[in-house]
Design an enzyme around this catalytic site. Structure first.
Site, PDB file in Angstrom:
ATOM      1  N   ARG A 152       0.839  -1.210   0.000  1.00  0.00           N
ATOM      2  CA  ARG A 152       0.000   0.000   0.000  1.00  0.00           C
ATOM      3  C   ARG A 152       0.869   1.253   0.000  1.00  0.00           C
ATOM      4  NH1 ARG A 152      -5.798  -1.191   2.599  1.00  0.00           N
ATOM      5  NH2 ARG A 152      -6.507  -1.769   0.534  1.00  0.00           N
TER       6      ARG A 152
ATOM      7  N   TYR B  11      -2.921  -1.051   7.055  1.00  0.00           N
ATOM      8  CA  TYR B  11      -3.918  -2.083   7.358  1.00  0.00           C
ATOM      9  C   TYR B  11      -4.204  -2.084   8.862  1.00  0.00           C
ATOM     10  CZ  TYR B  11      -3.131  -4.146   2.758  1.00  0.00           C
ATOM     11  OH  TYR B  11      -3.040  -4.359   1.418  1.00  0.00           O
TER      12      TYR B  11
ATOM     13  N   ASP C  41      -4.613  -0.636  -7.069  1.00  0.00           N
ATOM     14  CA  ASP C  41      -5.163  -1.277  -5.879  1.00  0.00           C
ATOM     15  C   ASP C  41      -6.614  -1.738  -6.094  1.00  0.00           C
ATOM     16  OD1 ASP C  41      -6.182  -1.807  -3.275  1.00  0.00           O
ATOM     17  OD2 ASP C  41      -4.494  -0.693  -2.454  1.00  0.00           O
TER      18      ASP C  41
ATOM     19  N   SER D  36      -9.087  -1.340  -3.156  1.00  0.00           N
ATOM     20  CA  SER D  36      -9.641   0.007  -2.994  1.00  0.00           C
ATOM     21  C   SER D  36     -10.739   0.283  -4.006  1.00  0.00           C
ATOM     22  CB  SER D  36      -8.554   1.070  -3.163  1.00  0.00           C
ATOM     23  OG  SER D  36      -7.656   1.004  -2.106  1.00  0.00           O
TER      24      SER D  36
ATOM     25  N   GLN E 189      -1.363   3.024  -5.649  1.00  0.00           N
ATOM     26  CA  GLN E 189      -2.790   3.384  -5.519  1.00  0.00           C
ATOM     27  C   GLN E 189      -3.603   3.115  -6.781  1.00  0.00           C
ATOM     28  OE1 GLN E 189      -2.962   7.346  -3.936  1.00  0.00           O
ATOM     29  NE2 GLN E 189      -3.016   6.609  -1.826  1.00  0.00           N
TER      30      GLN E 189
HETATM   31  P1  NAD Z   1      -9.814  -2.732   5.220  1.00  0.00           P
HETATM   32  O1  NAD Z   1     -10.799  -3.123   4.180  1.00  0.00           O
HETATM   33  O2  NAD Z   1      -8.688  -3.679   5.500  1.00  0.00           O
HETATM   34  O3  NAD Z   1     -10.567  -2.408   6.584  1.00  0.00           O
HETATM   35  C1  NAD Z   1     -11.628  -1.501   6.631  1.00  0.00           C
HETATM   36  C2  NAD Z   1     -11.524  -0.598   7.848  1.00  0.00           C
HETATM   37  O4  NAD Z   1     -11.895  -1.339   9.007  1.00  0.00           O
HETATM   38  C3  NAD Z   1     -10.133  -0.036   8.123  1.00  0.00           C
HETATM   39  O5  NAD Z   1     -10.217   1.358   8.164  1.00  0.00           O
HETATM   40  C4  NAD Z   1      -9.765  -0.634   9.461  1.00  0.00           C
HETATM   41  O6  NAD Z   1      -8.980   0.227  10.261  1.00  0.00           O
HETATM   42  C5  NAD Z   1     -11.122  -0.893  10.097  1.00  0.00           C
HETATM   43  N1  NAD Z   1     -11.101  -1.863  11.198  1.00  0.00           N
HETATM   44  C6  NAD Z   1     -10.398  -3.020  11.322  1.00  0.00           C
HETATM   45  N2  NAD Z   1     -10.654  -3.633  12.486  1.00  0.00           N
HETATM   46  C7  NAD Z   1     -11.562  -2.851  13.135  1.00  0.00           C
HETATM   47  C8  NAD Z   1     -12.238  -2.937  14.388  1.00  0.00           C
HETATM   48  N3  NAD Z   1     -12.014  -3.949  15.214  1.00  0.00           N
HETATM   49  N4  NAD Z   1     -13.106  -1.966  14.684  1.00  0.00           N
HETATM   50  C9  NAD Z   1     -13.339  -0.946  13.835  1.00  0.00           C
HETATM   51  N5  NAD Z   1     -12.728  -0.791  12.670  1.00  0.00           N
HETATM   52  C10 NAD Z   1     -11.845  -1.719  12.319  1.00  0.00           C
HETATM   53  O7  NAD Z   1      -9.115  -1.343   4.883  1.00  0.00           O
HETATM   54  P2  NAD Z   1      -9.085  -0.471   3.551  1.00  0.00           P
HETATM   55  O8  NAD Z   1     -10.328   0.261   3.391  1.00  0.00           O
HETATM   56  O9  NAD Z   1      -8.695  -1.325   2.408  1.00  0.00           O
HETATM   57  O10 NAD Z   1      -7.865   0.548   3.813  1.00  0.00           O
HETATM   58  C11 NAD Z   1      -7.395   0.951   5.061  1.00  0.00           C
HETATM   59  C12 NAD Z   1      -6.473   2.174   4.896  1.00  0.00           C
HETATM   60  O11 NAD Z   1      -5.424   1.976   3.969  1.00  0.00           O
HETATM   61  C13 NAD Z   1      -7.203   3.424   4.435  1.00  0.00           C
HETATM   62  O12 NAD Z   1      -6.758   4.516   5.191  1.00  0.00           O
HETATM   63  C14 NAD Z   1      -6.767   3.618   3.024  1.00  0.00           C
HETATM   64  O13 NAD Z   1      -6.775   4.979   2.613  1.00  0.00           O
HETATM   65  C15 NAD Z   1      -5.368   3.080   3.067  1.00  0.00           C
HETATM   66  N6  NAD Z   1      -5.012   2.597   1.720  1.00  0.00           N
HETATM   67  C16 NAD Z   1      -3.850   3.016   1.158  1.00  0.00           C
HETATM   68  C17 NAD Z   1      -3.524   2.574  -0.117  1.00  0.00           C
HETATM   69  C18 NAD Z   1      -2.268   3.018  -0.781  1.00  0.00           C
HETATM   70  O14 NAD Z   1      -1.619   3.917  -0.297  1.00  0.00           O
HETATM   71  N7  NAD Z   1      -1.905   2.384  -1.902  1.00  0.00           N
HETATM   72  C19 NAD Z   1      -4.376   1.709  -0.779  1.00  0.00           C
HETATM   73  C20 NAD Z   1      -5.549   1.301  -0.170  1.00  0.00           C
HETATM   74  C21 NAD Z   1      -5.852   1.763   1.096  1.00  0.00           C
END
Ligand code: NAD
Length: 375
Positions: free
Chosen positions: A121, A227, A129, A132, A126
């Site tokens: 990530r 993550y 991904d 996402s 991005q």
């Molecule tokens: P995900 O699908 O793995 O999880 C969804 C959300 O659930 C996350 O925000 C996580 O913190 C939350 N979560 C996990 N356990 C939890 C709990 N017990 N209670 C409440 N919430 C909980 O995550 P996602 O949406 O794929 O991405 C997470 C982060 O990564 C985001 O900030 C996103 O912007 C970032 N991201 C960065 C890149 C990149 O830079 N290439 C790509 C994708 C995502």
């Protein structure tokens, strides 16, 4: 000239890994494209559209035996993996933590496989991904599904027939899907609250017009690369109480919390569901990895005390055109790292190529997967 094969997904997935516009770009870069008969039909791209883009339409076995690179969304079956050419490249969401036999088969067949959901990530990644892009679709659609199953309006109404208060929507997990769900629920006029263990998302949640529900003391693991990580028992207890207080007041709950490679955390217990109002709806986007609600059943809708718990784990498939369009663009951007002058050129010096590679040259190269499989 290297051959790239596009395979059809299984019956319950309407998406296709690459629409004709992506196929045409790959052909322009010097590759022969072979597309399985009917691959894009459910995403409204016909065989004739692919032919017009310059591709050849062929059957699955022929593509598997000839292609130098095979592109797919969902994992390949073990049988199909065995039909691929030695040394060929496979790019798909392979879920290696759950598909051990497939990983072993790919290694044994000397297939160079890339598991798209494990892409590092980083900022550069991005545009590649797929988690996402598909989470964006799922977050949006989850709200529409919730609205059409709810007993209440989402927006406030002031009419001659009386005033209607807006729905209260609680979003658990404010990652990509959760943030999109917040934005969509706000556009529909509901009052939105969101909770995440990563306090870094508070500002984003608030900027979308939602309230951030805070629980002190979360472990926010920077080394996990964006993550989420497993939380302590004390934190989980505090969180359960806080979520309980907000859940029983909600008309709609959308849960999106996942931890890569592990079972999803239970955030909504049976007791919480029993405290909710009849007619309320829970849409559980984590249903394929066990669900965030104790009562969730994957790919089913369960009604408990008048509360509908919707465990549809493949919402992106219900928006097949745009979900395929986004997926294809991600895959094209990823493939550009290894396609050069009509040939496949694997550069393991590239952190994205290396970080996404699952098997190569007869070995499982993803260390975490290797450790689990060889245990
Ligand atoms: P995900 O699908 O793995 O999880 C969804 C959300 O659930 C996350 O925000 C996580 O913190 C939350 N979560 C996990 N356990 C939890 C709990 N017990 N209670 C409440 N919430 C909980 O995550 P996602 O949406 O794929 O991405 C997470 C982060 O990564 C985001 O900030 C996103 O912007 C970032 N991201 C960065 C890149 C990149 O830079 N290439 C790509 C994708 C995502």
């Amino acid at each position: 000239m290297a051959i790239i094969g596009i395979l059809k997904e299984h019956e319950s997935d309407s998406r296709v890994v690459a629409l004709p516009e992506i196929v045409s770009q790959l052909i322009k870069s010097g590759f022969e494209l072979q597309v399985e008969t009917g691959a894009g039909a459910r995403a409204f791209a016909s065989d004739a559209d692919y032919t017009a883009a310059g591709a050849k339409i062929s059957d699955r076995n022929s593509i598997l035996s000839k292609a130098d690179a095979v592109l797919k969304i969902n994992p390949l079956s073990i049988e199909d993996a065995g039909k691929m050419k030695q040394g060929a490249v496979l790019t798909a969401i392979l879920q290696p933590f759950f598909n051990h036999d497939l990983v072993k088969k790919l290694a044994a067949g000397k297939i160079t496989s890339f598991s798209l959901e494990t892409i590092p990530r980083t900022t550069r990644a991005q545009s590649m991904d797929v988690l996402s892009s598909q989470a964006t679709v799922a977050g949006y659609k989850a709200v529409l599904v919730a609205a059409s199953n709810s007993a209440k309006f989402f927006p406030m109404f002031m009419t001659a027939a009386g005033s209607i208060t807006p729905s209260k929507v609680l979003i658990l997990g404010a990652g990509v899907a959760g943030l999109q769900a917040i934005a969509t629920a706000r556009k529909l006029g509901s009052v939105v609250e969101a909770f995440d263990t990563r306090s870094a998302v508070k500002e984003e949640v608030m900027s979308l017009g939602a309230k951030f529900v805070e629980v002190e003391g979360a472990k926010d693991e920077k080394s996990a690369g964006g993550y989420a990580v497993e939380q302590s028992d004390e934190f989980k207890q505090k969180q359960r109480q806080k979520i309980h207080d907000h859940a029983v007041k909600a008309d709609v709950i959308i849960t999106t919390a996942q931890i890569p490679g592990r079972k999803a955390p239970i955030l909504i217990t049976k007791e919480m569901v029993e405290g909710m109002k009849a007619g309320s709806v829970i849409v559980d986007l984590a249903s394929s990895t066990g669900g965030n609600c104790e009562l969730t059943k994957n790919d089913e809708t369960v009604v408990h005390n008048g509360v509908s718990i919707i465990g549809n784990s493949n919402l992106p498939s219900t928006v097949p055109s745009d979900a395929s369009k986004m997926f294809g663009k991600n895959v094209l951007n990823f493939m550009k790292l290894m396609l050069k002058d009509g040939a496949i050129n694997l550069n393991f010096e590239d952190d994205l190529v290396k970080g996404t590679c699952l098997t190569h040259n007869g070995e499982i190269v993803n260390e975490k997967v290797k450790e689990i499989i060889n245990k």
